[in-house]
Design an enzyme around this catalytic site. Structure first.
Site, short mmCIF file in Angstrom:
data_model
loop_
_atom_site.label_atom_id
_atom_site.label_comp_id
_atom_site.label_asym_id
_atom_site.label_seq_id
_atom_site.Cartn_x
_atom_site.Cartn_y
_atom_site.Cartn_z
N GLU A 1 0.87 -1.18 0.00
CA GLU A 1 0.00 0.00 0.00
C GLU A 1 0.90 1.22 0.00
O GLU A 1 1.78 1.37 0.85
CB GLU A 1 -0.93 0.04 1.22
CG GLU A 1 -1.85 1.27 1.15
CD GLU A 1 -2.69 1.50 2.40
OE1 GLU A 1 -3.57 2.39 2.35
OE2 GLU A 1 -2.46 0.82 3.41
N GLU B 1 4.47 4.92 3.99
CA GLU B 1 4.01 6.28 4.28
C GLU B 1 5.24 7.17 4.37
O GLU B 1 6.22 6.82 5.04
CB GLU B 1 3.22 6.31 5.60
CG GLU B 1 2.83 7.68 6.08
CD GLU B 1 2.01 8.46 5.07
OE1 GLU B 1 2.39 9.62 4.78
OE2 GLU B 1 1.00 7.92 4.56
N ASN C 1 9.55 7.39 0.37
CA ASN C 1 8.90 8.00 -0.79
C ASN C 1 8.72 6.94 -1.88
O ASN C 1 9.63 6.13 -2.14
CB ASN C 1 9.76 9.16 -1.30
CG ASN C 1 9.00 10.06 -2.24
OD1 ASN C 1 8.48 9.62 -3.26
ND2 ASN C 1 8.94 11.34 -1.90
N ASP D 1 -2.70 11.93 -3.03
CA ASP D 1 -2.72 13.37 -3.21
C ASP D 1 -2.96 13.69 -4.69
O ASP D 1 -2.20 13.23 -5.55
CB ASP D 1 -1.37 13.96 -2.77
CG ASP D 1 -1.38 15.47 -2.67
OD1 ASP D 1 -2.13 16.13 -3.42
OD2 ASP D 1 -0.62 16.02 -1.84
N LYS E 1 -2.46 21.47 -8.79
CA LYS E 1 -1.89 22.67 -9.39
C LYS E 1 -1.21 22.36 -10.73
O LYS E 1 -0.64 21.30 -10.92
CB LYS E 1 -0.87 23.30 -8.44
CG LYS E 1 -1.49 23.92 -7.20
CD LYS E 1 -0.44 24.62 -6.35
CE LYS E 1 -1.06 25.24 -5.11
NZ LYS E 1 -0.04 25.92 -4.27
N GLU F 1 -12.03 7.55 3.20
CA GLU F 1 -13.21 6.99 2.54
C GLU F 1 -14.44 7.06 3.43
O GLU F 1 -15.54 7.40 2.97
CB GLU F 1 -12.91 5.55 2.13
CG GLU F 1 -13.95 4.91 1.25
CD GLU F 1 -13.49 3.56 0.74
OE1 GLU F 1 -14.31 2.87 0.09
OE2 GLU F 1 -12.32 3.18 0.97
#
Length: 222
Positions: free
Chosen positions: A44, A69, A99, A121, A125, A198
């Protein structure tokens, strides 16, 4: 929203160190090393507070799961939640702080059965498209990591990100299946494990978009 720094973060992470892969270099040699038993491996990316990872590990005891994460202050919450829920699942869940761009360096080729991308995310932009976790550059990384028959399961509330993902995947020759723009009203709702985001979005009546992506054959297999 920026996550507040957690008090005593280092000490709290250390207290959960048995669930944390502190040196990702060991994964390159053998991604099963952090686990007591070798099983098909899932990943994940962006596990947040860990609810999905913990629920998935319990629901799929035949798999090992690495939850990635990049934000340490978020990982503290996920690790502590996993420790608290340890009795509800087999010992098949580990966490990694880092990352997604580094995954190709950390993991050996074709070692993953499944990748979960949940509420990534959207980087809305202009000029930030390459940061999106479903940009074609990331899809190439994932393709190199997925085993034969492997797949990505992607969920998001963000329609623009979902459309972008479908366009990128199709442009790169990926196969789309289980595609829905309202997951909770679809035939795939049963067995769906919700993330914290969610639950929040669903309680507000926001439909959840979902799709499964299967990569094209590796070039050497074509």
């Amino acid at each position: 929203m920026r996550m507040r720094k957690k008090k005593h973060r280092a000490e709290r992470i250390a207290a959960c160190s048995h669930l944390l892969i502190s040196d990702p270099a060991i994964l390159r040699e053998n991604p099963q090393l952090p686990f007591p038993e070798a099983r098909p491996l899932c990943l994940e990316i962006g596990c947040g507070k860990g609810g999905f990872a913990i629920g998935t590990a319990a629901a799929d005891p035949g798999y090992n799961l690495i939850a990635l994460e990049r934000i340490s202050d978020v990982m503290v919450v996920a690790l502590e939640a996993a420790v608290a829920a340890a009795d509800t699942r087999p010992d098949n869940l580990r966490f990694l702080i880092g990352n997604a761009q580094e995954l190709g360096e950390w993991l050996p080729p074709h070692c993953l059965s499944r990748i979960y991308l949940n509420f990534s995310d959207p980087w809305p932009k202009k000029g930030y498209a390459k940061r999106r976790l479903t940009h074609r550059n990331f899809l190439e990384i994932y393709r190199g990591l997925l085993a034969e028959g492997g797949e990505i399961r992607f969920k998001t509330d963000n329609v623009s990100l979902f459309d972008f993902t479908l366009e990128e995947a199709e442009a790169m020759g990926w196969t789309l299946s289980r595609l829905t723009r309202d997951l909770h009203a679809s035939e795939w709702a049963e067995g769906n494990i919700m993330t914290e985001y969610e639950r929040n979005f669903s309680s507000q009546g926001v439909p959840i978009n979902a799709v499964t992506l299967t990569p094209p054959q590796n070039k050497e297999e074509e």
